[in-house]
Design a protein around this motif. Structure first.
Motif, short mmCIF file in Angstrom:
data_model
loop_
_atom_site.label_atom_id
_atom_site.label_comp_id
_atom_site.label_asym_id
_atom_site.label_seq_id
_atom_site.Cartn_x
_atom_site.Cartn_y
_atom_site.Cartn_z
N ALA A 1 0.76 -1.28 -0.02
CA ALA A 1 -0.07 0.18 -0.03
C ALA A 1 0.74 1.22 0.02
N LEU A 2 1.87 1.21 0.75
CA LEU A 2 2.91 2.36 0.73
C LEU A 2 3.62 2.77 -0.32
N GLU A 3 4.26 1.68 -1.01
CA GLU A 3 5.10 1.99 -1.99
C GLU A 3 6.23 2.87 -1.53
N ALA A 4 6.95 2.82 -0.32
CA ALA A 4 7.54 3.82 -0.07
C ALA A 4 8.77 3.11 1.03
N ASN A 5 9.77 3.77 1.38
CA ASN A 5 10.72 3.15 2.27
C ASN A 5 10.41 3.25 3.57
N VAL A 6 10.43 2.16 4.34
CA VAL A 6 9.94 2.14 5.85
C VAL A 6 11.19 1.60 6.53
N ASP A 7 11.46 2.33 7.81
CA ASP A 7 12.52 1.96 8.49
C ASP A 7 11.99 0.72 9.68
N GLY A 8 10.81 0.58 9.87
CA GLY A 8 10.62 -0.62 10.58
C GLY A 8 8.96 -0.43 11.06
N TYR A 9 8.79 -1.65 11.65
CA TYR A 9 7.35 -1.43 12.16
C TYR A 9 7.05 -1.60 13.60
N ARG A 10 6.02 -1.17 14.15
CA ARG A 10 5.54 -1.16 15.62
C ARG A 10 3.98 -1.70 15.58
N ALA A 11 3.62 -2.50 16.53
CA ALA A 11 2.42 -2.83 16.78
C ALA A 11 1.86 -2.13 17.94
N LEU A 12 0.90 -1.37 18.01
CA LEU A 12 0.07 -0.84 19.07
C LEU A 12 -0.93 -1.90 19.48
N CYS A 13 -1.09 -2.42 20.55
CA CYS A 13 -1.96 -3.59 20.92
C CYS A 13 -2.95 -3.24 22.00
N GLY A 14 -4.19 -3.61 22.11
CA GLY A 14 -5.04 -3.64 23.26
C GLY A 14 -4.74 -4.63 24.07
N ARG A 15 -5.32 -4.92 25.19
CA ARG A 15 -4.67 -5.38 26.24
C ARG A 15 -5.00 -6.95 26.15
N ILE A 16 -6.19 -7.49 25.48
CA ILE A 16 -6.52 -8.74 25.33
C ILE A 16 -5.54 -9.38 23.91
N PHE A 17 -5.50 -8.41 22.99
CA PHE A 17 -4.76 -8.94 21.90
C PHE A 17 -3.17 -9.15 22.25
N PHE A 18 -2.79 -8.08 23.15
CA PHE A 18 -1.32 -8.41 23.43
C PHE A 18 -1.05 -9.75 24.37
N ASP A 19 -1.92 -9.97 25.14
CA ASP A 19 -1.79 -11.13 26.09
C ASP A 19 -1.93 -12.32 25.32
N SER A 20 -3.01 -12.34 24.14
CA SER A 20 -3.12 -13.60 23.18
C SER A 20 -1.86 -13.74 22.48
N PHE A 21 -1.35 -12.66 21.99
CA PHE A 21 -0.21 -12.67 21.20
C PHE A 21 1.13 -13.36 22.08
N CYS A 22 1.12 -12.62 23.34
CA CYS A 22 2.43 -13.11 23.96
C CYS A 22 2.46 -14.67 24.27
N ASP A 23 1.04 -15.02 24.75
CA ASP A 23 0.82 -16.34 25.35
C ASP A 23 0.82 -17.48 23.90
N HIS A 24 0.49 -16.99 22.65
CA HIS A 24 0.61 -17.89 21.64
C HIS A 24 1.84 -18.82 21.61
N LYS A 25 1.65 -20.28 21.44
CA LYS A 25 2.76 -21.04 21.66
C LYS A 25 3.91 -20.76 20.77
N ALA A 26 3.53 -20.18 19.47
CA ALA A 26 4.78 -19.91 18.43
C ALA A 26 5.69 -18.69 19.03
N VAL A 27 5.14 -17.74 19.61
CA VAL A 27 5.73 -16.62 20.23
C VAL A 27 6.36 -17.11 21.29
#
Length: 329
Positions: A190-216
């Motif tokens: 979508a950007l077609e531009a240079n990107v330095d990096g990415y950051r994910a700003l998470c809600g609390r349920i999403f964050f806990d689910s992400f941290c606790d996922h087996k792969a992570v």
């Protein structure tokens, strides 16, 4: 006017010096402000035209030497108008707040200035929280007013649809790194531009689910002897070349980021996030570039008080909203 209030006629309390004072008070940034995503600039009007261009890159076809070159046309562009928001606050300093705190017949200006500066600090803090609220709104796609009504739907304004991507965190076998990479590619396309990096700003349920996922969790099992699995990771950690953190902003009981969502935000993209400040609606500011904050005072009725006003007139905007990906469970 009583002598206790005459001190406010001093030049120290002019619109110029009060404005200088509120801009110099201690800044207590919110998370988005502290990240430095938004480029700040003053403007001399109350509206901004954002020109959208579709930058086309193409392979140049080879031709015989001396042949006419391939024509290059201008980029297609369209302009969208956005208005700044007017954020005024008022406060009152009563004569009783300063009378008795200094000797009669003197003008202990330093003490009076301390009272004024404390009040300006409270007003600035309120404006700062509001700007933070608007900035996370620009990232999410909807800038809300204090009552929850929509001030600006960024996607509607640009005629776009928000991109959403599920990480399938409810499935243990999900290859989370692959799903994250898919989200990054959606943003890059979508950007077609240079990107330095990415950051994910998470809600609390999403964050806990992400941290606790087996792969992570498995990925961090052996990293630094599993330190992340023992400590609170909400301050942020890296996974799949994305910085993941829980965003905890809240205003009047309304959370800035929904509990079950996250937003994948590109960093380092030129002119993607902007904050423009329009001038205050004072005669002194006509034709000048806007400042982040303004302050002014005038005597109250019967000389019993001094009325203070502080204001900011920001436009917080993401100019490339499709580069931000809404992440769901």
């Amino acid at each position: 006017m009583p002598l206790t209030m005459d001190v406010f006629n001093d030049d120290a309390f002019s619109v110029i010096n009060l404005t200088k004072g509120i801009n110099e008070t201690t800044y207590k940034p919110g998370r988005i402000s502290s990240l430095g995503l938004f480029m700040e600039e003053g403007i001399s009007t109350t509206a901004v035209m954002i020109e959208k261009r579709k930058n086309g890159l193409a392979i140049v076809p080879a031709k015989a030497r001396g042949a006419e070159g391939t024509p290059v046309t201008g980029d297609k562009a369209n302009a969208v108008a956005f208005k700044t928001t007017h954020l005024p606050l008022v406060a009152q300093i009563l004569a009783d707040e300063i009378i008795g705190k200094r000797a009669f017949g003197t003008t202990d200006q330093e003490m009076v200035e301390a009272v004024v500066n404390r009040r300006l600090q409270k007003m600035r803090n309120a404006i700062d929280v509001t700007i933070e609220f608007q900035r996370i709104g620009a990232i999410i796609g909807k800038i809300l007013d204090a009552d929850g009504s929509v001030l600006l739907d960024v996607y509607d304004a640009f005629g776009l649809t928000q991109q959403s991507h599920s990480l399938k965190l409810g499935t243990e076998s999900t290859k989370v790194r692959t799903k994250v990479r898919e989200g990054i590619r959606m943003s890059e396309d979508a950007l077609e531009a240079n990107v330095d990096g990415y950051r994910a700003l998470c809600g609390r349920i999403f964050f806990d689910s992400f941290c606790d996922h087996k792969a992570v969790a498995d990925a961090y099992q052996r990293y630094n002897q599993g330190e992340m699995l023992r400590n609170d990771p909400r301050g942020g950690f890296d996974f799949a070349d994305v910085r993941w953190e829980e965003y905890r902003g809240k205003l009047n009981g309304q959370k800035f980021v929904a509990d079950d969502k996250a937003y994948l935000v590109p960093e380092g993209v030129a002119d993607m996030f902007v904050t423009n400040f329009a001038p205050a609606d004072y005669m002194e500011t006509v034709g000048t570039d806007g400042l982040p904050y303004y302050a002014k005072q005038e005597p109250g009725r019967m000389g019993k008080s001094v009325e203070l006003e502080a204001q900011s007139n920001p436009l917080n905007l993401c100019t490339m909203p499709q580069g931000i990906i809404e992440l769901t469970l």
